[in-house]
Motif scaffolding. Structure first.
Motif, PDB file in Angstrom:
ATOM      1  N   VAL A  17      24.469   4.646  27.921  1.00  0.00           N
ATOM      2  CA  VAL A  17      23.812   4.204  26.691  1.00  0.00           C
ATOM      3  C   VAL A  17      23.069   5.356  26.021  1.00  0.00           C
ATOM      4  CG1 VAL A  17      21.927   2.755  25.829  1.00  0.00           C
ATOM      5  CG2 VAL A  17      23.615   1.799  27.416  1.00  0.00           C
ATOM      6  N   ARG A  18      22.440   6.204  26.824  1.00  0.00           N
ATOM      7  CA  ARG A  18      21.626   7.306  26.301  1.00  0.00           C
ATOM      8  C   ARG A  18      22.333   8.656  26.489  1.00  0.00           C
ATOM      9  NH1 ARG A  18      16.319   5.204  25.548  1.00  0.00           N
ATOM     10  NH2 ARG A  18      16.102   3.137  26.527  1.00  0.00           N
ATOM     11  N   LEU A  19      23.625   8.672  26.262  1.00  0.00           N
ATOM     12  CA  LEU A  19      24.402   9.893  26.455  1.00  0.00           C
ATOM     13  C   LEU A  19      23.849  11.082  25.667  1.00  0.00           C
ATOM     14  CD1 LEU A  19      26.845  11.468  27.554  1.00  0.00           C
ATOM     15  CD2 LEU A  19      28.217  10.454  25.710  1.00  0.00           C
ATOM     16  N   GLY A  41      21.054  -0.659  16.530  1.00  0.00           N
ATOM     17  CA  GLY A  41      21.927  -0.960  17.661  1.00  0.00           C
ATOM     18  C   GLY A  41      21.818   0.022  18.808  1.00  0.00           C
ATOM     19  N   GLY A  42      21.007   1.065  18.635  1.00  0.00           N
ATOM     20  CA  GLY A  42      20.861   2.081  19.666  1.00  0.00           C
ATOM     21  C   GLY A  42      19.657   1.845  20.552  1.00  0.00           C
ATOM     22  N   PRO A  43      19.498   2.677  21.585  1.00  0.00           N
ATOM     23  CA  PRO A  43      18.379   2.516  22.511  1.00  0.00           C
ATOM     24  C   PRO A  43      17.062   2.950  21.884  1.00  0.00           C
ATOM     25  CG  PRO A  43      19.609   4.490  23.055  1.00  0.00           C
ATOM     26  CD  PRO A  43      20.385   3.793  21.971  1.00  0.00           C
ATOM     27  N   LEU A  44      15.978   2.477  22.479  1.00  0.00           N
ATOM     28  CA  LEU A  44      14.638   2.807  22.028  1.00  0.00           C
ATOM     29  C   LEU A  44      13.975   3.799  22.977  1.00  0.00           C
ATOM     30  CD1 LEU A  44      13.360  -0.794  21.203  1.00  0.00           C
ATOM     31  CD2 LEU A  44      14.020   0.962  19.548  1.00  0.00           C
ATOM     32  N   ARG A  56      16.628   5.968  17.223  1.00  0.00           N
ATOM     33  CA  ARG A  56      17.124   7.323  16.959  1.00  0.00           C
ATOM     34  C   ARG A  56      16.896   7.766  15.519  1.00  0.00           C
ATOM     35  NH1 ARG A  56      22.584   6.234  20.483  1.00  0.00           N
ATOM     36  NH2 ARG A  56      21.852   7.149  22.452  1.00  0.00           N
ATOM     37  N   SER A  57      16.772   6.821  14.622  1.00  0.00           N
ATOM     38  CA  SER A  57      16.531   7.166  13.219  1.00  0.00           C
ATOM     39  C   SER A  57      15.067   7.481  12.944  1.00  0.00           C
ATOM     40  CB  SER A  57      16.975   6.009  12.311  1.00  0.00           C
ATOM     41  OG  SER A  57      16.063   4.919  12.406  1.00  0.00           O
ATOM     42  N   GLY A  58      14.191   7.178  13.917  1.00  0.00           N
ATOM     43  CA  GLY A  58      12.766   7.382  13.734  1.00  0.00           C
ATOM     44  C   GLY A  58      12.014   6.132  13.325  1.00  0.00           C
ATOM     45  N   ARG A  59      12.713   5.033  13.094  1.00  0.00           N
ATOM     46  CA  ARG A  59      12.051   3.783  12.735  1.00  0.00           C
ATOM     47  C   ARG A  59      11.198   3.313  13.905  1.00  0.00           C
ATOM     48  NH1 ARG A  59      12.919  -0.560   9.132  1.00  0.00           N
ATOM     49  NH2 ARG A  59      12.269  -2.582   9.971  1.00  0.00           N
TER      50      ARG A  59
END
Length: 397
Positions: free
Chosen positions: A297-299, A34-37, A17-20
C-alpha cells in the motif's frame, strides 16, 4: 471538513499524499484520494522525556499521538538487542519476538488499538497472513473490542489458533495475500478497519523500535539497520523515527536502511533497483509467508525511505532464506522464516561491501519460529539435524 477548520493548522492530524489534512478521528483509515494516510510531523524525543519507569513502548509516549492515559498495552516493546558474532562481524540482533504475541506487530497494534478504543470503536476488522491478526485479536481482547480477522486459507495453523484463542472471529479466504486484503477493504464499508497496512497509527507504534535502538546505543544512531519487508511498515517506521530524531538534533545522521524481500515478492526492492519483477515469472509461494505482499500500500513511501537513508534493497532467493533460518538457529535465535530474510539480506550486503565490519549494524528479527512450526519443520527436513544424539541402548528414556 478539513482539520484546519476543526483544530487549527498546528494540531496533530492525518494527511494524505496530496497534503490534504483530516482530524485524528477513529473512523478514517485512508484519504479522500484513496491513498494511505500519515500523521503530521511530531517532535523528536529528548532523553529526559523517556518515562523510564514504564516497561513498554509507552515510555516514549511524548513521541506518540495517543494520550498515555488511554493506552491499550500488554507490555509491548523494550525487546532485547543482542550483540553476536556473525561471520566475523559484531552485529546487534533486535529480538522482536519478545513482544506479547511474539512479533513486532504488537507495537503498531497497541497504538492503533489505543487510538480506536479512545474514539469509541466496539468492533474492528483486520486482514492478515498471521502475525498482525494475532496481535489485533490480542489487543482487541485487552480493550474489550470484538475482532474479525480475514486471513489467507494457507496461513499457519498456529497463527490462526492464536487469534481464535483471543476470541477473534476468523474468516479464511482463498487466493493470494493481496486478494485477502481486497476482501477486507470490501468489508470495511460496514466494520471499522484496523489494518496494519493502511492505518497510520500502526506506523506510529512501529516507529518505537527505532527509538529503542537509539536509547540502547547510548542515544546514538546505528550506522545500518537491516530489515525484512513485505508491506514495508518497519522500513517506513524507522525512517520516520530517525527523521524525527534528526530534526530534533538528537542524532547527526540517518542510519542506512538495508532491506531484503523474498525474490518473487520483491516489489519494493525491484522498484528501487529499476527491475521488472515480471521478468522473474509467475509469483510462487515462499516460506517467508509474512513478506509475500505483491502490492504494498505504501510502496512509494517505502522506496523513498530506503533511498533517503542511502541504503539499498535486494531480492533474496528461497535457498538463502532456508540457510539464514539454519544460521540463526545455530546461534540460538529461533526466528521464523520471514525474519530470516533480514539475516539473508545482511549476508548479501556484507558480501557486496555495503556493510562493513567497523560499523554498528542492527538486524531486526520480527517474529518467533514457534509461530511457523510447519515452515520451520520444512526447513530442517530439507537439511536434517545431524547433531542429535541418540540414547544409549538400555539407557534412560
Amino acid at each position: 471538513m478539513d482539520v484546519e477548520q476543526l483544530t487549527g493548522v498546528d494540531a496533530p492530524c492525518f494527511h494524505d499524499r496530496s497534503g490534504r489534512r483530516y482530524p485524528l478521528d477513529g473512523s478514517r483509515w485512508r484519504g479522500d484520494d484513496g491513498g494511505p494516510l500519515a500523521v503530521s510531523p511530531l517532535p523528536g524525543l529528548a532523553p529526559g522525556q523517556i518515562v523510564t519507569a514504564e516497561r513498554s513502548l509507552w515510555r516514549y509516549h511524548a513521541a506518540l499521538p495517543v494520550p498515555f492515559a488511554r493506552r491499550v498495552s500488554l507490555g509491548e516493546g523494550c525487546t532485547p538487542m543482542v550483540p553476536l558474532d556473525w561471520g566475523g562481524l559484531r552485529v546487534h540482533f533486535k529480538l522482536e519476538w519478545f513482544n506479547p504475541t511474539s512479533s513486532f506487530k504488537d507495537r503498531g497494534v497497541s497504538v492503533m488499538m489505543s487510538h480506536l478504543a479512545a474514539h469509541g470503536a466496539d468492533r474492528v476488522l483486520e486482514d492478515s497472513s498471521g502475525n498482525a491478526g494475532a496481535a489485533v485479536a490480542a489487543y482487541a481482547a485487552a480493550a474489550g473490542i470484538r475482532a474479525r480477522i480475514v486471513v489467507p486459507a494457507a496461513t499457519s495453523a498456529a497463527k490462526i489458533l492464536q487469534a481464535r484463542a483471543c476470541g477473534a472471529e476468523i474468516e479464511l479466504v482463498g487466493g493470494a495475500r493481496d486478494e485477502v486484503a481486497d476482501e477486507a477493504v470490501r468489508q470495511s464499508a460496514r466494520i471499522p478497519y484496523a489494518s496494519h497496512n493502511w492505518h497510520p497509527m500502526f506506523i506510529q507504534g512501529t516507529k518505537t523500535v527505532a527509538y529503542e535502538m537509539w536509547e540502547s546505543l547510548g542515544f546514538t544512531a546505528p550506522d545500518n539497520v537491516v530489515l525484512v519487508a513485505g508491506a514495508g511498515s518497519n522500513v517506513i517506521a524507522c525512517d520516520l523515527a530517525f527523521g524525527e530524531l534528526l530534526a530534533a538534533g538528537r542524532i547527526d545522521r540517518r542510519p542506512r536502511l538495508f532491506v531484503g524481500q523474498p525474490e518473487h515478492w520483491a516489489t519494493i526492492a525491484d522498484t528501487l533497483n529499476g527491475v521488472d519483477g515480471a521478468a522473474r515469472g509467475a509469483r510462487v509461494p515462499t516460506i517467508a509467508e509474512g513478506a509475500s505482499i505483491a502490492r504494498p500500500v505504501r510502496l512509494p513511501e517505502a522506496v523513498e525511505a530506503v533511498r533517503r537513508s542511502g541504503g539499498a534493497a535486494c531480492a533474496v532467493p528461497e535457498a538463502a532464506i532456508h540457510a539464514a533460518v539454519r544460521a540463526l538457529s545455530s546461534r540460538g535465535l529461533y526466528a521464523e522464516p520471514t525474519s530470516a530474510v533480514a539475516a539473508a539480506a545482511l549476508d548479501h550486503f556484507v558480501a557486496s561491501g555495503e556493510i562493513a565490519a567497523d560499523e554498528t549494524t542492527v538486524v531486526v528479527l520480527t517474529g518467533a519460529g514457534l509461530k511457523s512450526a510447519e515452515a520451520m519443520a520444512a526447513v530442517f527436513a530439507a537439511a536434517p539435524l545431524d547433531h542429535v544424539v541418540a540414547p544409549e541402548p538400555g539407557g534412560a528414556r
